[in-house]
Design a protein around this motif. Sequence first.
Motif, PDB file in Angstrom:
ATOM      1  N   LEU A   6       0.841  -1.194   0.000  1.00 41.50           N
ATOM      2  CA  LEU A   6       0.000   0.000   0.000  1.00 41.50           C
ATOM      3  C   LEU A   6       0.881   1.252   0.000  1.00 41.50           C
ATOM      4  CD1 LEU A   6      -2.694  -0.974   2.668  1.00 41.50           C
ATOM      5  CD2 LEU A   6      -2.957  -0.943   0.188  1.00 41.50           C
ATOM      6  N   ILE A  11      -3.866   4.673   1.359  1.00 39.63           N
ATOM      7  CA  ILE A  11      -4.402   4.865   2.712  1.00 39.63           C
ATOM      8  C   ILE A  11      -5.364   6.049   2.732  1.00 39.63           C
ATOM      9  CG2 ILE A  11      -3.793   5.479   5.103  1.00 39.63           C
ATOM     10  CD1 ILE A  11      -3.093   2.572   4.405  1.00 39.63           C
ATOM     11  N   ASP A  14      -8.641   5.032   1.141  1.00 36.09           N
ATOM     12  CA  ASP A  14      -9.295   3.836   1.681  1.00 36.09           C
ATOM     13  C   ASP A  14     -10.672   4.209   2.225  1.00 36.09           C
ATOM     14  OD1 ASP A  14      -9.956   1.691   3.752  1.00 36.09           O
ATOM     15  OD2 ASP A  14      -8.113   0.891   2.854  1.00 36.09           O
ATOM     16  N   TYR A  19     -11.063  -2.411   8.296  1.00 37.73           N
ATOM     17  CA  TYR A  19     -10.126  -1.528   9.010  1.00 37.73           C
ATOM     18  C   TYR A  19      -9.015  -2.317   9.687  1.00 37.73           C
ATOM     19  CZ  TYR A  19      -8.439   2.008  12.306  1.00 37.73           C
ATOM     20  OH  TYR A  19      -7.639   2.877  13.027  1.00 37.73           O
ATOM     21  N   MET A  20      -7.825  -1.815   9.563  1.00 40.54           N
ATOM     22  CA  MET A  20      -6.602  -2.333  10.169  1.00 40.54           C
ATOM     23  C   MET A  20      -6.396  -3.814   9.825  1.00 40.54           C
ATOM     24  SD  MET A  20      -4.161  -0.690  11.262  1.00 40.54           S
ATOM     25  CE  MET A  20      -4.836   0.958  11.262  1.00 40.54           C
ATOM     26  N   ARG A  23      -2.676  -5.728   5.512  1.00 36.91           N
ATOM     27  CA  ARG A  23      -1.994  -4.784   4.612  1.00 36.91           C
ATOM     28  C   ARG A  23      -1.846  -3.417   5.275  1.00 36.91           C
ATOM     29  NH1 ARG A  23      -4.275  -4.237  -0.896  1.00 36.91           N
ATOM     30  NH2 ARG A  23      -2.148  -3.788  -1.535  1.00 36.91           N
ATOM     31  N   HIS A  24      -2.864  -2.984   6.002  1.00 35.90           N
ATOM     32  CA  HIS A  24      -2.770  -1.708   6.736  1.00 35.90           C
ATOM     33  C   HIS A  24      -1.659  -1.791   7.773  1.00 35.90           C
ATOM     34  CE1 HIS A  24      -7.303  -0.887   5.860  1.00 35.90           C
ATOM     35  NE2 HIS A  24      -6.544  -0.430   4.885  1.00 35.90           N
ATOM     36  N   GLY A  99      -4.036   1.140  16.020  1.00 35.31           N
ATOM     37  CA  GLY A  99      -5.108   1.788  15.272  1.00 35.31           C
ATOM     38  C   GLY A  99      -6.411   1.945  16.032  1.00 35.31           C
ATOM     39  N   LEU A 110      -7.664   5.756   9.543  1.00 29.87           N
ATOM     40  CA  LEU A 110      -6.463   5.660   8.722  1.00 29.87           C
ATOM     41  C   LEU A 110      -5.854   7.026   8.422  1.00 29.87           C
ATOM     42  CD1 LEU A 110      -7.610   2.881   6.206  1.00 29.87           C
ATOM     43  CD2 LEU A 110      -6.072   2.642   8.163  1.00 29.87           C
TER      44      LEU A 110
END
Length: 138
Positions: A6, A11, A14, A19-20, A23-24, A99, A110
């Motif tokens: 990413l 981000i 997004d 969420y989270m 990949r995040h 997060g 994000l």
Amino acid sequence: MENRALTEEDIRNDNGDDYMNARHLEFFKGYLQKMKQQLLENANATSQHLQEQEATPDPADRATLEEEYALELRTRDRERKLLIKIDQAIARIDANDYGYCEDTGEPIGLKRLLARPTATLSIEAQERRERMKKQYAD
């Protein structure tokens, strides 16, 4: 799903679904590690810079240099504190707690994390803390 890493733009764009996800977490861990590396390079450059300075006989020049050193050292001190927060954020990623607001458990978001990747509070919780702090300071 794509396998590429990413980017900041990904981000920012997004939609908040999933969420989270892994990949995040991978993005923010890399983002924090880059920040940490830059801060460590800055600290190393400061150390070298301070060691290379020669004494100057002129009092005005010496005073200017001392002021510059003091400013540089204050900046490095702030960065040292940020390094601690970065390490804590990376530990939260490793623990799968990154997060989420430490007060409410809600997602921090994000975009907020992109702006402040060491954040531990949602904007609402941060504002609430600041109001409380101001209320008790008055």
